[in-house]
Scaffold this motif. Structure first.
Motif, PDB file in Angstrom:
ATOM      1  N   VAL A 175       0.830  -1.213   0.000  1.00 45.77           N
ATOM      2  CA  VAL A 175       0.000   0.000   0.000  1.00 45.77           C
ATOM      3  C   VAL A 175       0.863   1.261   0.000  1.00 45.77           C
ATOM      4  N   ALA A 176       1.722   1.393   0.995  1.00 39.77           N
ATOM      5  CA  ALA A 176       2.481   2.641   1.165  1.00 39.77           C
ATOM      6  C   ALA A 176       3.627   2.765   0.176  1.00 39.77           C
ATOM      7  N   CYS A 177       4.397   1.696   0.006  1.00 40.28           N
ATOM      8  CA  CYS A 177       5.621   1.798  -0.796  1.00 40.28           C
ATOM      9  C   CYS A 177       5.387   1.597  -2.290  1.00 40.28           C
ATOM     10  N   SER A 178       4.637   0.559  -2.654  1.00 40.70           N
ATOM     11  CA  SER A 178       4.468   0.254  -4.075  1.00 40.70           C
ATOM     12  C   SER A 178       3.346   1.047  -4.734  1.00 40.70           C
ATOM     13  N   ALA A 179       2.231   1.247  -4.053  1.00 42.35           N
ATOM     14  CA  ALA A 179       1.102   1.965  -4.659  1.00 42.35           C
ATOM     15  C   ALA A 179       1.207   3.470  -4.432  1.00 42.35           C
ATOM     16  N   LEU A 180       1.067   3.901  -3.177  1.00 39.38           N
ATOM     17  CA  LEU A 180       1.098   5.338  -2.887  1.00 39.38           C
ATOM     18  C   LEU A 180       2.480   5.942  -3.143  1.00 39.38           C
ATOM     19  N   GLY A 181       3.529   5.228  -2.753  1.00 42.22           N
ATOM     20  CA  GLY A 181       4.874   5.772  -2.916  1.00 42.22           C
ATOM     21  C   GLY A 181       5.214   6.071  -4.366  1.00 42.22           C
ATOM     22  N   TYR A 182       4.963   5.103  -5.263  1.00 40.89           N
ATOM     23  CA  TYR A 182       5.266   5.317  -6.681  1.00 40.89           C
ATOM     24  C   TYR A 182       4.410   6.445  -7.249  1.00 40.89           C
ATOM     25  N   TRP A 183       3.132   6.469  -6.875  1.00 37.85           N
ATOM     26  CA  TRP A 183       2.234   7.499  -7.410  1.00 37.85           C
ATOM     27  C   TRP A 183       2.626   8.875  -6.883  1.00 37.85           C
ATOM     28  N   PHE A 184       2.855   8.995  -5.587  1.00 41.65           N
ATOM     29  CA  PHE A 184       3.270  10.273  -5.015  1.00 41.65           C
ATOM     30  C   PHE A 184       4.559  10.769  -5.676  1.00 41.65           C
ATOM     31  N   TYR A 185       5.469   9.840  -5.938  1.00 51.62           N
ATOM     32  CA  TYR A 185       6.762  10.227  -6.512  1.00 51.62           C
ATOM     33  C   TYR A 185       6.602  10.850  -7.895  1.00 51.62           C
ATOM     34  N   VAL A 186       5.830  10.203  -8.775  1.00 48.01           N
ATOM     35  CA  VAL A 186       5.715  10.741 -10.126  1.00 48.01           C
ATOM     36  C   VAL A 186       4.914  12.040 -10.138  1.00 48.01           C
ATOM     37  N   VAL A 187       3.936  12.186  -9.241  1.00 47.04           N
ATOM     38  CA  VAL A 187       3.188  13.446  -9.151  1.00 47.04           C
ATOM     39  C   VAL A 187       4.123  14.572  -8.704  1.00 47.04           C
ATOM     40  N   ALA A 188       4.913  14.329  -7.666  1.00 47.29           N
ATOM     41  CA  ALA A 188       5.838  15.345  -7.169  1.00 47.29           C
ATOM     42  C   ALA A 188       6.928  15.648  -8.175  1.00 47.29           C
ATOM     43  N   LEU A 189       7.389  14.614  -8.892  1.00 50.68           N
ATOM     44  CA  LEU A 189       8.446  14.804  -9.876  1.00 50.68           C
ATOM     45  C   LEU A 189       8.026  15.779 -10.964  1.00 50.68           C
ATOM     46  N   GLU A 190       6.779  15.653 -11.428  1.00 48.11           N
ATOM     47  CA  GLU A 190       6.293  16.566 -12.466  1.00 48.11           C
ATOM     48  C   GLU A 190       6.189  17.991 -11.938  1.00 48.11           C
ATOM     49  N   ARG A 191       5.796  18.164 -10.693  1.00 51.41           N
ATOM     50  CA  ARG A 191       5.587  19.509 -10.157  1.00 51.41           C
ATOM     51  C   ARG A 191       6.888  20.171  -9.732  1.00 51.41           C
ATOM     52  N   LEU A 192       7.799  19.407  -9.123  1.00 54.80           N
ATOM     53  CA  LEU A 192       9.023  19.992  -8.565  1.00 54.80           C
ATOM     54  C   LEU A 192      10.202  19.945  -9.525  1.00 54.80           C
ATOM     55  N   GLY A 193      10.215  18.948 -10.415  1.00 51.24           N
ATOM     56  CA  GLY A 193      11.376  18.759 -11.273  1.00 51.24           C
ATOM     57  C   GLY A 193      12.368  17.797 -10.630  1.00 51.24           C
ATOM     58  N   PRO A 194      13.339  17.319 -11.407  1.00 54.18           N
ATOM     59  CA  PRO A 194      14.268  16.297 -10.904  1.00 54.18           C
ATOM     60  C   PRO A 194      15.204  16.768  -9.815  1.00 54.18           C
ATOM     61  N   GLY A 195      15.612  18.041  -9.842  1.00 54.13           N
ATOM     62  CA  GLY A 195      16.569  18.526  -8.851  1.00 54.13           C
ATOM     63  C   GLY A 195      16.041  18.477  -7.428  1.00 54.13           C
ATOM     64  N   PRO A 196      14.984  19.257  -7.107  1.00 53.95           N
ATOM     65  CA  PRO A 196      14.427  19.222  -5.747  1.00 53.95           C
ATOM     66  C   PRO A 196      13.948  17.834  -5.340  1.00 53.95           C
ATOM     67  N   SER A 197      13.385  17.066  -6.279  1.00 55.71           N
ATOM     68  CA  SER A 197      12.918  15.720  -5.954  1.00 55.71           C
ATOM     69  C   SER A 197      14.075  14.836  -5.524  1.00 55.71           C
ATOM     70  N   SER A 198      15.202  14.943  -6.215  1.00 58.32           N
ATOM     71  CA  SER A 198      16.372  14.126  -5.881  1.00 58.32           C
ATOM     72  C   SER A 198      16.896  14.454  -4.493  1.00 58.32           C
ATOM     73  N   VAL A 199      16.840  15.726  -4.111  1.00 55.51           N
ATOM     74  CA  VAL A 199      17.302  16.105  -2.773  1.00 55.51           C
ATOM     75  C   VAL A 199      16.501  15.358  -1.712  1.00 55.51           C
ATOM     76  N   PHE A 200      15.180  15.277  -1.894  1.00 58.49           N
ATOM     77  CA  PHE A 200      14.353  14.561  -0.931  1.00 58.49           C
ATOM     78  C   PHE A 200      14.624  13.059  -0.986  1.00 58.49           C
ATOM     79  N   ILE A 201      14.799  12.511  -2.186  1.00 62.15           N
ATOM     80  CA  ILE A 201      15.065  11.087  -2.323  1.00 62.15           C
ATOM     81  C   ILE A 201      16.376  10.721  -1.646  1.00 62.15           C
TER      82      ILE A 201
END
Length: 295
Positions: free
Chosen positions: A226-252
């Protein structure tokens, strides 16, 4: 194509990527607990059956019917087999041999590997900051591996985790052409489903003593699905589009930090001084190289 991030504010995206770092950082602990009772590929199947059902429910709740053009099916399936089946073949086996902390620190180099792969494939020119970050990250992982082998001598574990990192990099490039034709949620669902099917043949090679699988293990399987495979993957791609790769990578880059701290508090895992130093150098290297867009 529906855009998952049409109304996603920057503040919401920051919250989502923060949850991703937390979910994925803790995932190494859950895998460590679950794989002690459920063999690696059977665990992958159980986890992604849960994820598939969750993602299908999200699609239906959003009134977005699953759709896949026949011409895109081979690419979508191939990406799912690489990014789900192959990735977790490597990761689950690696975590079974290493500590959760060691595993997460190796996986934490994925942004560096992705950056270097992009430089080769897309002919992007990397600046001194990127190369210095890559060198530091390599040095840090080298310190972790050298000290871990001195203490426990588990080279196969590091080979598995290295394979996981490389398979994820391959997955990101195989997936890119699909972004123009499908929403991120559609991609996540279909690739998750393909990866789930990919686990099935491995069940012939594994035997599970289901009588030893208790509530704690099942709780970790549900968390992974639930958290890692479903929500985690979905949250990641949504945030990636909004923030861009740079800020997203810092959080990752916070993923191994979360994993190391949680492993110490919850599992009692302790890294030696050289391993901690190597982890700090590796995380610093990834941050240096990816904290702002390169090329």
């Amino acid at each position: 194509m529906q855009h998952d991030t049409a109304r996603t504010s920057r503040a919401t995206a920051l919250v989502l990527i923060g949850f991703v770092a937390l979910f994925w950082g803790l995932s190494f602990l859950s895998i460590k607990v679950a794989v002690a009772a459920i063999p690696p590929m059977t665990l992958g199947l159980a986890r992604f059956v849960v994820a598939d059902l969750m993602l299908l429910g999200i699609l239906l709740a959003r009134r977005e019917k699953p759709r896949l053009a026949l011409r895109d099916a081979p690419l979508m399936a191939g990406a799912g087999l690489v990014g789900v089946t192959l990735y977790f073949l490597f990761e689950n086996n690696g975590v079974s041999l290493l500590t959760a902390s060691e595993s997460s620190l190796v996986i934490g180099t994925i942004p560096i590997l992705t950056m270097l792969a992009a430089a080769l494939i897309d002919r992007r020119r990397l600046g001194p900051r990127a190369w210095l970050g890559a060198a530091l990250s390599t040095l840090g992982v080298g310190l972790i591996v050298a000290e871990s082998l001195r203490l426990s001598s588990a080279p196969a574990g590091y080979l598995f985790m290295g394979g996981a990192a490389l398979s994820w990099v391959a997955y990101t490039f195989v997936t890119r052409p699909l972004f123009k034709r499908y929403s991120r949620l559609q991609i996540t669902f279909w690739q998750s489903l393909a990866g789930t099917i990919g686990f099935l043949p491995f069940l012939l090679l594994e035997r599970t003593d289901w009588s030893s699988v208790g509530p704690v293990v099942w709780g970790n399987v549900l968390y992974l699905g639930v958290a890692c495979s479903a929500l985690g993957y979905w949250f990641y791609v949504v945030a990636l589009e909004r923030l861009g790769p740079g800020p997203s990578s810092v959080f990752i880059n916070l993923i191994p930090v979360v994993s190391v701290v949680a492993s110490f508090l919850l599992l009692g895992e302790r890294l030696g001084p050289w391993q901690l130093a190597g982890g700090a150098v590796a995380v610093a290297g990834v941050w240096l190289a990816t904290s702002k867009d390169q090329g």
